[in-house]
Write an enzyme that holds these catalytic residues in place. Structure first.
Site, PDB file in Angstrom:
ATOM      1  N   ARG A  72      12.095   1.708 171.789  1.00  0.00           N
ATOM      2  CA  ARG A  72      10.995   1.232 172.610  1.00  0.00           C
ATOM      3  C   ARG A  72      11.333   1.341 174.092  1.00  0.00           C
ATOM      4  O   ARG A  72      10.442   1.573 174.922  1.00  0.00           O
ATOM      5  CB  ARG A  72      10.662  -0.215 172.247  1.00  0.00           C
ATOM      6  N   LEU A 113       4.245  -3.787 177.150  1.00  0.00           N
ATOM      7  CA  LEU A 113       4.859  -2.941 178.165  1.00  0.00           C
ATOM      8  C   LEU A 113       6.231  -3.482 178.544  1.00  0.00           C
ATOM      9  O   LEU A 113       6.438  -4.693 178.625  1.00  0.00           O
ATOM     10  CB  LEU A 113       3.953  -2.863 179.393  1.00  0.00           C
ATOM     11  N   THR A 126      -6.734  -7.424 179.824  1.00  0.00           N
ATOM     12  CA  THR A 126      -7.741  -8.334 179.294  1.00  0.00           C
ATOM     13  C   THR A 126      -7.271  -8.877 177.948  1.00  0.00           C
ATOM     14  O   THR A 126      -6.567  -8.196 177.208  1.00  0.00           O
ATOM     15  CB  THR A 126      -9.099  -7.638 179.097  1.00  0.00           C
ATOM     16  N   HIS A 127      -7.707 -10.090 177.648  1.00  0.00           N
ATOM     17  CA  HIS A 127      -7.327 -10.724 176.382  1.00  0.00           C
ATOM     18  C   HIS A 127      -8.525 -11.509 175.852  1.00  0.00           C
ATOM     19  O   HIS A 127      -9.168 -12.244 176.609  1.00  0.00           O
ATOM     20  CB  HIS A 127      -6.133 -11.650 176.587  1.00  0.00           C
ATOM     21  N   ASP A 159       3.228  -9.607 182.666  1.00  0.00           N
ATOM     22  CA  ASP A 159       4.652  -9.785 182.924  1.00  0.00           C
ATOM     23  C   ASP A 159       5.418  -9.399 181.667  1.00  0.00           C
ATOM     24  O   ASP A 159       4.871  -8.742 180.777  1.00  0.00           O
ATOM     25  CB  ASP A 159       4.963 -11.215 183.382  1.00  0.00           C
ATOM     26  N   ALA A 160       6.671  -9.790 181.571  1.00  0.00           N
ATOM     27  CA  ALA A 160       7.512  -9.346 180.459  1.00  0.00           C
ATOM     28  C   ALA A 160       7.184 -10.024 179.141  1.00  0.00           C
ATOM     29  O   ALA A 160       7.665  -9.591 178.083  1.00  0.00           O
ATOM     30  CB  ALA A 160       8.989  -9.582 180.806  1.00  0.00           C
ATOM     31  N   GLY A 161       6.368 -11.075 179.149  1.00  0.00           N
ATOM     32  CA  GLY A 161       6.034 -11.768 177.918  1.00  0.00           C
ATOM     33  C   GLY A 161       4.793 -11.192 177.248  1.00  0.00           C
ATOM     34  O   GLY A 161       4.231 -10.188 177.682  1.00  0.00           O
TER      35      GLY A 161
END
Length: 218
Positions: A72, A113, A126-127, A159-161
Protein backbone atom coordinates in the site's frame (compact mmCIF):
# COMPACT_ATOMS: atom_id res chain seq x y z
CA UNK A 1 -14.92 20.56 -23.30
CA UNK A 2 -17.08 22.95 -21.27
CA UNK A 3 -14.91 23.82 -18.30
CA UNK A 4 -13.74 27.05 -16.71
CA UNK A 5 -10.77 28.79 -18.26
CA UNK A 6 -7.21 27.62 -17.73
CA UNK A 7 -6.76 30.41 -15.14
CA UNK A 8 -9.09 28.55 -12.77
CA UNK A 9 -7.45 26.58 -9.97
CA UNK A 10 -6.78 22.99 -11.09
CA UNK A 11 -7.82 20.01 -8.99
CA UNK A 12 -7.59 16.24 -9.36
CA UNK A 13 -10.75 14.30 -8.54
CA UNK A 14 -10.49 10.71 -7.26
CA UNK A 15 -13.38 8.26 -7.78
CA UNK A 16 -14.13 4.59 -7.21
CA UNK A 17 -17.61 4.11 -8.64
CA UNK A 18 -20.45 5.75 -10.53
CA UNK A 19 -19.07 9.27 -10.26
CA UNK A 20 -22.25 11.17 -9.34
CA UNK A 21 -20.24 13.44 -7.03
CA UNK A 22 -17.76 13.98 -9.86
CA UNK A 23 -20.61 14.84 -12.22
CA UNK A 24 -21.81 17.55 -9.84
CA UNK A 25 -18.34 19.12 -9.88
CA UNK A 26 -18.14 18.82 -13.68
CA UNK A 27 -21.42 20.72 -13.97
CA UNK A 28 -20.21 23.39 -11.56
CA UNK A 29 -17.00 23.97 -13.53
CA UNK A 30 -19.03 24.95 -16.59
CA UNK A 31 -19.61 28.28 -14.85
CA UNK A 32 -16.48 30.46 -15.35
CA UNK A 33 -17.18 32.09 -11.99
CA UNK A 34 -16.73 28.78 -10.18
CA UNK A 35 -12.97 29.25 -10.28
CA UNK A 36 -12.01 25.56 -10.35
CA UNK A 37 -11.15 23.30 -13.27
CA UNK A 38 -10.71 19.53 -13.21
CA UNK A 39 -7.17 18.78 -14.36
CA UNK A 40 -7.65 15.00 -14.20
CA UNK A 41 -9.81 12.25 -12.75
CA UNK A 42 -8.11 9.27 -11.13
CA UNK A 43 -9.49 5.92 -10.01
CA UNK A 44 -8.35 2.81 -8.18
CA UNK A 45 -9.89 0.53 -10.80
CA UNK A 46 -10.56 0.60 -14.53
CA UNK A 47 -13.89 0.46 -16.35
CA UNK A 48 -15.97 2.43 -13.87
CA UNK A 49 -18.66 4.93 -14.75
CA UNK A 50 -16.80 7.74 -13.02
CA UNK A 51 -13.96 7.50 -15.55
CA UNK A 52 -16.46 7.36 -18.38
CA UNK A 53 -18.06 10.60 -17.17
CA UNK A 54 -14.68 12.32 -17.28
CA UNK A 55 -13.74 10.93 -20.68
CA UNK A 56 -17.10 12.01 -22.11
CA UNK A 57 -16.18 15.67 -21.54
CA UNK A 58 -12.51 15.37 -22.43
CA UNK A 59 -11.01 15.34 -18.94
CA UNK A 60 -7.75 13.32 -18.71
CA UNK A 61 -7.99 10.16 -16.61
CA UNK A 62 -5.64 7.73 -14.92
CA UNK A 63 -6.00 4.43 -13.06
CA UNK A 64 -3.81 3.45 -10.11
CA UNK A 65 -4.97 0.06 -8.76
CA UNK A 66 -3.62 -1.20 -5.45
CA UNK A 67 -3.08 -4.74 -6.79
CA UNK A 68 -0.50 -3.46 -9.28
CA UNK A 69 1.89 -2.50 -6.47
CA UNK A 70 3.85 -4.55 -3.96
CA UNK A 71 2.45 -2.71 -0.95
CA UNK A 72 0.00 0.00 0.00
CA UNK A 73 2.94 2.34 0.57
CA UNK A 74 4.16 1.71 -2.99
CA UNK A 75 0.64 2.34 -4.26
CA UNK A 76 0.43 5.57 -2.29
CA UNK A 77 3.70 6.80 -3.80
CA UNK A 78 2.49 5.92 -7.29
CA UNK A 79 -0.80 7.74 -6.71
CA UNK A 80 1.06 10.82 -5.50
CA UNK A 81 3.14 10.74 -8.70
CA UNK A 82 -0.02 10.60 -10.83
CA UNK A 83 -1.45 13.59 -8.97
CA UNK A 84 1.68 15.72 -9.34
CA UNK A 85 1.78 15.08 -13.10
CA UNK A 86 -1.57 16.83 -13.43
CA UNK A 87 -1.14 19.67 -10.94
CA UNK A 88 1.32 22.60 -10.99
CA UNK A 89 4.68 22.31 -9.30
CA UNK A 90 4.05 24.97 -6.64
CA UNK A 91 2.35 23.89 -3.46
CA UNK A 92 3.67 21.30 -1.06
CA UNK A 93 0.36 20.41 0.53
CA UNK A 94 1.65 21.69 3.88
CA UNK A 95 -1.41 23.62 5.06
CA UNK A 96 0.55 25.37 7.79
CA UNK A 97 3.17 26.77 5.43
CA UNK A 98 1.53 26.99 2.04
CA UNK A 99 -1.36 29.27 1.19
CA UNK A 100 -2.08 27.51 -2.12
CA UNK A 101 -1.53 23.78 -1.80
CA UNK A 102 -2.31 21.32 -4.52
CA UNK A 103 -5.91 20.21 -4.13
CA UNK A 104 -7.51 16.80 -4.57
CA UNK A 105 -11.23 16.07 -4.24
CA UNK A 106 -11.97 12.60 -2.93
CA UNK A 107 -15.41 12.06 -4.46
CA UNK A 108 -16.49 8.59 -3.44
CA UNK A 109 -12.90 7.30 -3.48
CA UNK A 110 -12.93 4.13 -1.37
CA UNK A 111 -9.27 3.92 -0.41
CA UNK A 112 -7.42 5.37 2.58
CA UNK A 113 -4.77 7.82 1.38
CA UNK A 114 -1.28 7.47 2.77
CA UNK A 115 1.63 9.73 3.71
CA UNK A 116 2.96 10.28 0.17
CA UNK A 117 -0.33 11.67 -1.13
CA UNK A 118 -1.02 13.71 2.01
CA UNK A 119 2.46 15.27 1.82
CA UNK A 120 1.84 16.19 -1.81
CA UNK A 121 -1.58 17.81 -1.66
CA UNK A 122 -4.52 18.88 0.44
CA UNK A 123 -7.49 16.53 0.13
CA UNK A 124 -11.16 17.39 0.55
CA UNK A 125 -13.42 14.40 1.17
CA UNK A 126 -17.16 13.81 1.48
CA UNK A 127 -18.69 11.33 3.91
CA UNK A 128 -22.35 10.18 4.13
CA UNK A 129 -22.81 10.80 7.86
CA UNK A 130 -22.41 13.55 10.44
CA UNK A 131 -18.85 12.93 11.57
CA UNK A 132 -17.47 12.02 14.02
CA UNK A 133 -20.44 9.64 14.11
CA UNK A 134 -20.32 6.61 11.82
CA UNK A 135 -16.92 6.85 10.11
CA UNK A 136 -15.80 4.22 7.61
CA UNK A 137 -17.24 2.51 4.57
CA UNK A 138 -20.64 1.52 6.02
CA UNK A 139 -21.84 4.84 7.41
CA UNK A 140 -25.41 4.66 6.10
CA UNK A 141 -26.05 1.12 7.37
CA UNK A 142 -24.37 1.95 10.68
CA UNK A 143 -26.65 4.95 11.17
CA UNK A 144 -29.77 2.90 10.42
CA UNK A 145 -28.63 0.07 12.69
CA UNK A 146 -27.97 2.48 15.53
CA UNK A 147 -31.43 3.94 15.13
CA UNK A 148 -30.61 7.63 14.80
CA UNK A 149 -33.36 10.05 13.81
CA UNK A 150 -30.96 12.33 11.93
CA UNK A 151 -27.85 11.61 9.89
CA UNK A 152 -26.36 13.65 7.04
CA UNK A 153 -23.27 14.52 5.05
CA UNK A 154 -19.86 15.92 5.97
CA UNK A 155 -17.11 17.55 3.96
CA UNK A 156 -13.75 17.41 5.71
CA UNK A 157 -10.03 17.74 5.19
CA UNK A 158 -8.30 14.37 5.01
CA UNK A 159 -5.66 13.39 7.52
CA UNK A 160 -3.92 10.10 8.27
CA UNK A 161 -6.96 8.58 9.98
CA UNK A 162 -10.21 7.17 8.62
CA UNK A 163 -12.69 10.09 8.35
CA UNK A 164 -10.95 11.87 11.24
CA UNK A 165 -9.85 15.09 9.51
CA UNK A 166 -11.06 18.59 10.45
CA UNK A 167 -14.67 19.26 9.42
CA UNK A 168 -15.32 21.93 6.79
CA UNK A 169 -19.11 21.71 6.42
CA UNK A 170 -22.04 19.50 7.45
CA UNK A 171 -25.71 19.21 6.61
CA UNK A 172 -28.38 17.10 8.29
CA UNK A 173 -30.65 14.54 6.59
CA UNK A 174 -33.61 13.17 8.59
CA UNK A 175 -34.13 9.42 8.70
CA UNK A 176 -37.64 8.57 7.57
CA UNK A 177 -39.82 5.72 8.78
CA UNK A 178 -39.30 2.78 6.46
CA UNK A 179 -35.92 3.96 5.17
CA UNK A 180 -33.52 1.27 4.02
CA UNK A 181 -29.90 1.77 3.01
CA UNK A 182 -30.74 2.59 -0.61
CA UNK A 183 -33.46 5.17 0.09
CA UNK A 184 -31.54 6.94 2.84
CA UNK A 185 -28.26 6.93 0.93
CA UNK A 186 -29.95 8.42 -2.14
CA UNK A 187 -31.21 11.41 -0.13
CA UNK A 188 -27.80 11.83 1.49
CA UNK A 189 -26.12 11.80 -1.94
CA UNK A 190 -28.25 14.74 -3.09
CA UNK A 191 -27.08 16.76 -0.09
CA UNK A 192 -23.51 15.48 -0.43
CA UNK A 193 -23.21 16.65 -4.04
CA UNK A 194 -24.31 20.18 -3.25
CA UNK A 195 -22.16 20.32 -0.12
CA UNK A 196 -19.04 19.23 -2.01
CA UNK A 197 -19.57 21.72 -4.85
CA UNK A 198 -20.11 24.62 -2.47
CA UNK A 199 -17.35 23.68 -0.02
CA UNK A 200 -14.76 23.09 -2.74
CA UNK A 201 -15.45 26.49 -4.26
CA UNK A 202 -15.19 28.25 -0.90
CA UNK A 203 -12.12 26.56 0.49
CA UNK A 204 -10.11 26.32 -2.74
CA UNK A 205 -10.85 29.69 -4.35
CA UNK A 206 -11.34 31.85 -1.27
CA UNK A 207 -9.02 30.22 1.26
CA UNK A 208 -9.41 29.21 4.87
CA UNK A 209 -7.80 29.38 8.27
CA UNK A 210 -7.20 26.39 10.51
CA UNK A 211 -6.73 26.45 14.27
CA UNK A 212 -6.22 22.98 15.69
CA UNK A 213 -9.30 21.12 14.39
CA UNK A 214 -11.40 24.19 13.58
CA UNK A 215 -11.60 25.23 9.92
CA UNK A 216 -12.82 28.74 9.19
CA UNK A 217 -13.68 29.59 5.59
CA UNK A 218 -12.53 32.98 4.30
Amino acid sequence: MSQASISAIPVVVLVSGSGTLLQAVIEATKDPQYGIRIAAVGADRAGIEGLQRAEAVGIPTFVCPTHSHRSRLDWDVALAEHITRHLPAEGSGDLAADERPRWVLSAGFMKVLGPAVLATCAVLNTHPALLPSFPGAHAVVDALTYGVAVTGATVHLVDAGVDTGPIVAQRAVPVRRGDDEASLHERIKVVERDLLVRSAHQIITQGFARTDRKVTLA
